[in-house]
Design a protein around this motif. Structure first.
Motif, PDB file in Angstrom:
ATOM      1  N   UNK A   1       0.862  -1.182   0.000  1.00  0.00           N
ATOM      2  CA  UNK A   1       0.000   0.000   0.000  1.00  0.00           C
ATOM      3  C   UNK A   1       0.896   1.229   0.000  1.00  0.00           C
ATOM      4  N   UNK A   2       0.339   2.364  -0.435  1.00  0.00           N
ATOM      5  CA  UNK A   2       1.160   3.584  -0.491  1.00  0.00           C
ATOM      6  C   UNK A   2       0.547   4.766   0.249  1.00  0.00           C
ATOM      7  N   UNK A   3      -0.785   4.929   0.175  1.00  0.00           N
ATOM      8  CA  UNK A   3      -1.376   6.124   0.777  1.00  0.00           C
ATOM      9  C   UNK A   3      -2.435   5.784   1.827  1.00  0.00           C
ATOM     10  N   UNK A   4      -3.623   5.360   1.395  1.00  0.00           N
ATOM     11  CA  UNK A   4      -4.752   5.222   2.318  1.00  0.00           C
ATOM     12  C   UNK A   4      -4.601   4.021   3.252  1.00  0.00           C
ATOM     13  N   UNK A   5      -4.299   2.852   2.678  1.00  0.00           N
ATOM     14  CA  UNK A   5      -4.231   1.626   3.481  1.00  0.00           C
ATOM     15  C   UNK A   5      -2.862   1.485   4.137  1.00  0.00           C
ATOM     16  N   UNK A   6      -2.787   0.519   5.043  1.00  0.00           N
ATOM     17  CA  UNK A   6      -1.508   0.213   5.688  1.00  0.00           C
ATOM     18  C   UNK A   6      -0.666  -0.697   4.808  1.00  0.00           C
ATOM     19  N   UNK A   7       0.625  -0.419   4.755  1.00  0.00           N
ATOM     20  CA  UNK A   7       1.579  -1.366   4.185  1.00  0.00           C
ATOM     21  C   UNK A   7       1.983  -2.294   5.331  1.00  0.00           C
ATOM     22  N   UNK A   8       1.902  -3.596   5.086  1.00  0.00           N
ATOM     23  CA  UNK A   8       2.131  -4.562   6.164  1.00  0.00           C
ATOM     24  C   UNK A   8       3.106  -5.644   5.704  1.00  0.00           C
ATOM     25  N   UNK A   9       4.064  -5.979   6.563  1.00  0.00           N
ATOM     26  CA  UNK A   9       4.960  -7.104   6.321  1.00  0.00           C
ATOM     27  C   UNK A   9       4.891  -8.018   7.536  1.00  0.00           C
TER      28      UNK A   9
ATOM     29  N   UNK B   1     -16.062 -10.708   1.935  1.00  0.00           N
ATOM     30  CA  UNK B   1     -16.345  -9.284   1.834  1.00  0.00           C
ATOM     31  C   UNK B   1     -15.702  -8.583   3.019  1.00  0.00           C
ATOM     32  N   UNK B   2     -15.390  -7.319   2.815  1.00  0.00           N
ATOM     33  CA  UNK B   2     -14.789  -6.509   3.867  1.00  0.00           C
ATOM     34  C   UNK B   2     -15.833  -5.537   4.371  1.00  0.00           C
ATOM     35  N   UNK B   3     -16.227  -5.682   5.637  1.00  0.00           N
ATOM     36  CA  UNK B   3     -17.250  -4.810   6.204  1.00  0.00           C
ATOM     37  C   UNK B   3     -16.612  -3.811   7.168  1.00  0.00           C
ATOM     38  N   UNK B   4     -17.176  -2.601   7.173  1.00  0.00           N
ATOM     39  CA  UNK B   4     -16.697  -1.591   8.098  1.00  0.00           C
ATOM     40  C   UNK B   4     -15.513  -0.812   7.548  1.00  0.00           C
ATOM     41  N   UNK B   5     -14.884  -0.027   8.429  1.00  0.00           N
ATOM     42  CA  UNK B   5     -13.789   0.848   8.037  1.00  0.00           C
ATOM     43  C   UNK B   5     -12.422   0.172   8.095  1.00  0.00           C
ATOM     44  N   UNK B   6     -12.356  -1.026   8.659  1.00  0.00           N
ATOM     45  CA  UNK B   6     -11.080  -1.736   8.765  1.00  0.00           C
ATOM     46  C   UNK B   6     -10.761  -2.394   7.427  1.00  0.00           C
ATOM     47  N   UNK B   7      -9.561  -2.171   6.916  1.00  0.00           N
ATOM     48  CA  UNK B   7      -9.214  -2.666   5.578  1.00  0.00           C
ATOM     49  C   UNK B   7      -8.588  -4.054   5.582  1.00  0.00           C
ATOM     50  N   UNK B   8      -8.340  -4.628   6.754  1.00  0.00           N
ATOM     51  CA  UNK B   8      -7.844  -6.003   6.871  1.00  0.00           C
ATOM     52  C   UNK B   8      -6.513  -6.208   6.157  1.00  0.00           C
ATOM     53  N   UNK B   9      -5.650  -5.209   6.188  1.00  0.00           N
ATOM     54  CA  UNK B   9      -4.341  -5.344   5.543  1.00  0.00           C
ATOM     55  C   UNK B   9      -3.496  -6.421   6.226  1.00  0.00           C
TER      56      UNK B   9
END
Length: 334
Positions: A182-190, A310-318
């Motif tokens: 991810x680069x802007x809105x979502x989290x980049x996760x490792x 499906x992804x529900x709510x504001x959490x993006x599940x990164x």
């Protein structure tokens, strides 16, 4: 006489509280009320046992709030509506209960106990605000599109351990990485996990928002430098294409692979994570933010019994997808 789970009346009738397991109903007679049916572990078996009472003139009443459209309780209602099963649906919404005197009853009981109660409209608003986005399902009898979280909360909790997520505890074992780009809105996760026996221990957890790809690449390199890397799977969707190409030049195509997070691949990754959680073969830190992220992925039924995520709510599940990539990498090496 009144006992812990039994009331006996002089008329000979009695009320008995039973556990929510099928065997508890076997051999019983009378009126059976199954409460909060959508949350029973094996509703189908409980109902089957209860229905055996009907031949003796009994009655079965199944009561519940909803827990998604694909929950066995809602599927039972669908069968009744479609006349596939005998029964009658009775729906009582929050507003109908208010109209029938629910608020008046609550206010009367509060006054008897000397507790203050808001005025009617303020009380209703307070209840609705308390439930928030769950009000439709809990109060208005409208099941959500999903049938609840893809991951079982109890199974997820069983995988939590305070030693997980501590890089200094890496013991030199086989190491697997998953990276959600991810680069802007979502989290980049490792996520980086060490295989200890059959259990994949999360050692490295790196989560950032709005950082450059170079910073992300450097974080991955710092992990790999000290680890015995076997497999490194990266989200190749969209902006991930260039990331995968760069990392493959660095670590080779055998160790580093890109995965498009679309269609069947999403299910493969999700089930790789779910398999480890269901077997308790994963260890993650006991952090609420991880729990919320992992359980943000919901499931709903598709055509011919298929499952759609499906992804529900504001959490993006990164973090869910980074963990799925890590677990899929470990599965490839077995």
């Amino acid at each position: 006489p009144v006992q812990a789970f039994r009331l006996r009346f002089s008329s000979g009738f009695k009320i008995v509280a039973l556990p929510s397991v099928a065997r508890a109903l076997r051999g019983k007679q009378g009126l059976v009320i199954i409460d909060e049916a959508a949350f029973h572990d094996d509703l189908a078996e409980v109902i089957k046992a209860a229905l055996a009472l009907l031949m003796w003139g009994g009655q079965v009443v199944i009561v519940s709030t909803h827990d998604g459209t694909e929950n066995p309780f809602n599927l039972l209602l669908d069968d009744i509506d479609a006349k596939k099963r005998k029964g009658e649906r009775i729906t009582i919404t929050f507003q109908e209960a208010i109209d029938a005197g629910l608020y008046d009853r609550i206010r009367m009981m509060a006054e008897i106990k000397g507790r203050p109660v808001l005025e009617r409209e303020a009380w209703i608003k307070d209840i609705l605000d308390t439930y928030g986005e769950d009000a439709d399902e809990e109060l208005h009898c409208i099941p959500k599109a999903g049938s609840g979280s893809f991951l079982d909360a109890a199974m997820l909790a069983a995988c939590e351990h305070p030693d997980a997520g501590r890089p200094e505890l890496y013991g030199g074992g086989l190491f697997f990485m998953g990276r959600d780009v991810a680069r802007r809105r979502d989290n980049a996760v490792i996520y980086g996990g060490e295989l200890v026996g059959d259990v994949l221990w999360l050692r490295d957890r790196w989560v950032r928002q709005g950082v450059s790809f170079q910073v992300q690449d450097d974080a991955a390199a710092d992990m790999i430098r000290e680890r015995h890397l076997v497999k490194y799977l990266i989200d190749q969707t969209g902006m991930g294409e260039a990331v995968v190409e760069n990392e493959q030049r660095r670590y080779g195509v055998n160790r580093c692979e890109g995965v498009l997070l679309t269609g069947p691949n999403r299910l493969d990754l999700a089930f790789a994570l779910k398999d480890r959680i269901d077997r308790c073969a994963l260890r993650i830190p006991p952090k609420p933010e991880i729990r919320v992220d992992f359980r943000a992925i919901k499931k709903k039924g598709g055509v011919a019994g298929s499952v759609t995520l499906v992804n529900e709510g504001e959490v993006h599940a990164d973090e869910f997808w980074a963990a799925g990539l890590m677990c899929a990498g470990a599965a490839m090496s077995h």
